[in-house]
Scaffold this active site. Structure first.
Site: not given
Ligand code: MUC
Ligand code: MG
Length: 367
Positions: A162, A191, A217, A242, A266, A294
């Site tokens: 992240k 991401d 992402e 996403d 997802k 998710q």
């Protein structure tokens, strides 16, 4: 095969370790268990994870829309009328995880009636997926230790890091520390959950150019239309859309508009029925796919696995199937087991998992 009742049961299971990322943080799995009952006594299950920071849904809102709006629209339909269900639910705007849980619980019930797994009904491509683990915000040394624990305990060697903090060096330092600690023995991608601007994203990706990233992402918002196209055009790795692609039409818009070059599927947001449309669209467009997470519990993860194993394109990359490891407990009778970096799907009918009634009694919030 007639649907007789649709239940939406709120529950809460604490995380042993909260997950933090640019758009929010999660301390407990405050999800909704959906149960679709049929006239033959078969019950299909799925879970909806409220993500207000991504889709605007809340736990109370999911319970309300399912019990007050969706249930009356679909009671009396059969498990075979999934396109009718999809069309009726589509009359309500938004609510992607509520719609998806209803859809997947219907597929689960259908699989149980037919004695076939959902993965086989959808495509039956493989029985396993490599697992990618998502590392939330922390100090570089903590994130390196977490990756080492995941590799040593579960054999996981793909990590989604992240990013999206300011200054960007907070995150680039983490990615560099991971690469320096593990060398080429791990795969890495990042991401941003829309945390950076396009120019910050470019600066961060330039700083990480030597780190061999697989993907980037949602580094910046898709609403920054020109900025994001500018960024995506300059990157030499696929840019995954996403949260900017909750629907098939969004996939078309973002990919053809040059704002992304790959997508995350997802099941929590497109169920099985609409994920299949998204998969076919991705195949037609010739873009890469990652099965995303998710921040699902084990039931949601089993849904991702069922869909991911159904097709070649969805099982090609490691799937994000391990966030449930950060939860203190779960609802299933048989916990999912990741070993040697791989998760095998169950051969049992439907999604292939069962809810433990004692655990549900313990964690449900409505009694
Ligand atoms: C992810 O891939 O972004 C965090 C926010 C969200 O919507 O999903 C998670 C994981
Ligand atoms: Mg994401």
């Amino acid at each position: 095969m007639k649907i007789t009742e649709v239940e939406a049961i709120p529950f809460a299971i604490p995380y042993s370790k909260p997950l933090r990322f640019a758009s929010g943080e999660v301390h407990a799995a405050e999800h909704v268990l959906v149960r679709v009952h049929t006239d033959e006594g078969i019950v299909g299950v799925a879970e909806a994870p409220p993500r207000p920071f991504t889709y605007g849904e809340t736990q109370d809102g999911i319970v309300a829309v399912i019990t007050k709006v969706f249930a009356p629209q679909i009671i009396g339909l059969t498990l075979l009328e999934r396109e009718v269900v999809t069309e009726r639910l589509a009359r309500t705007v938004g609510n992607p995880t509520a719609k998806s849980a209803v859809d997947m619980a219907i597929w689960d019930a259908l699989g149980k009636v037919l004695g076939l797994s959902v993965a086989d009904l959808l495509g039956g491509y493989t029985d396993r997926m490599r697992v990618s683990h998502m590392l939330g915000f922390d100090e570089p040394s903590v994130m390196v230790n977490e990756a080492a624990r995941m590799r040593d305990t579960y054999g996981i060697t793909t990590f989604k890091v992240k990013v999206g903090r300011r200054p960007v060096s907070l995150d680039t330092a983490v990615v560099r520390a991971l690469r320096e600690s593990f060398g080429d023995a791990i795969d890495l991608y990042v991401d941003g959950n829309r945390g950076w601007s396009a120019s910050e994203s470019m600066r961060a990706m330039t700083e990480m150019a030597d780190l061999g990233l697989l993907f980037a992402e949602e580094l910046c918002p898709a609403d920054d239309v020109q900025g994001r196209r500018w960024l995506v055009e300059r990157l030499d790795v696929p840019f995954i859309a996403d949260e900017s692609v909750p629907d098939p039409a969004d996939v078309t818009r973002e990919i053809l508009g040059g704002s992304a070059t790959a997508i995350s599927i997802k099941t929590a947001r497109t169920g099985f029925t609409r994920s299949r449309r998204v998969h076919h669209l991705a195949e037609g467009l010739g873009i890469e796919v990652v099965m995303g997470n998710q921040i699902d519990g084990q039931l949601g993860t089993a849904c991702t696995l069922a869909f991911g194993t159904a097709f070649e394109l969805t099982s090609r990359q490691a799937g994000e199937l391990s966030n449930f490891l950060d939860m203190s407990d779960d609802l299933l009778t048989e916990p999912l087991q990741i070993s040697e970096g791989v998760l095998h799907r169950s051969e049992a009918p439907g999604i292939g998992v069962e809810i433990d009634p004692d655990k549900l009694t313990r964690y449900r919030l409505d009694r």
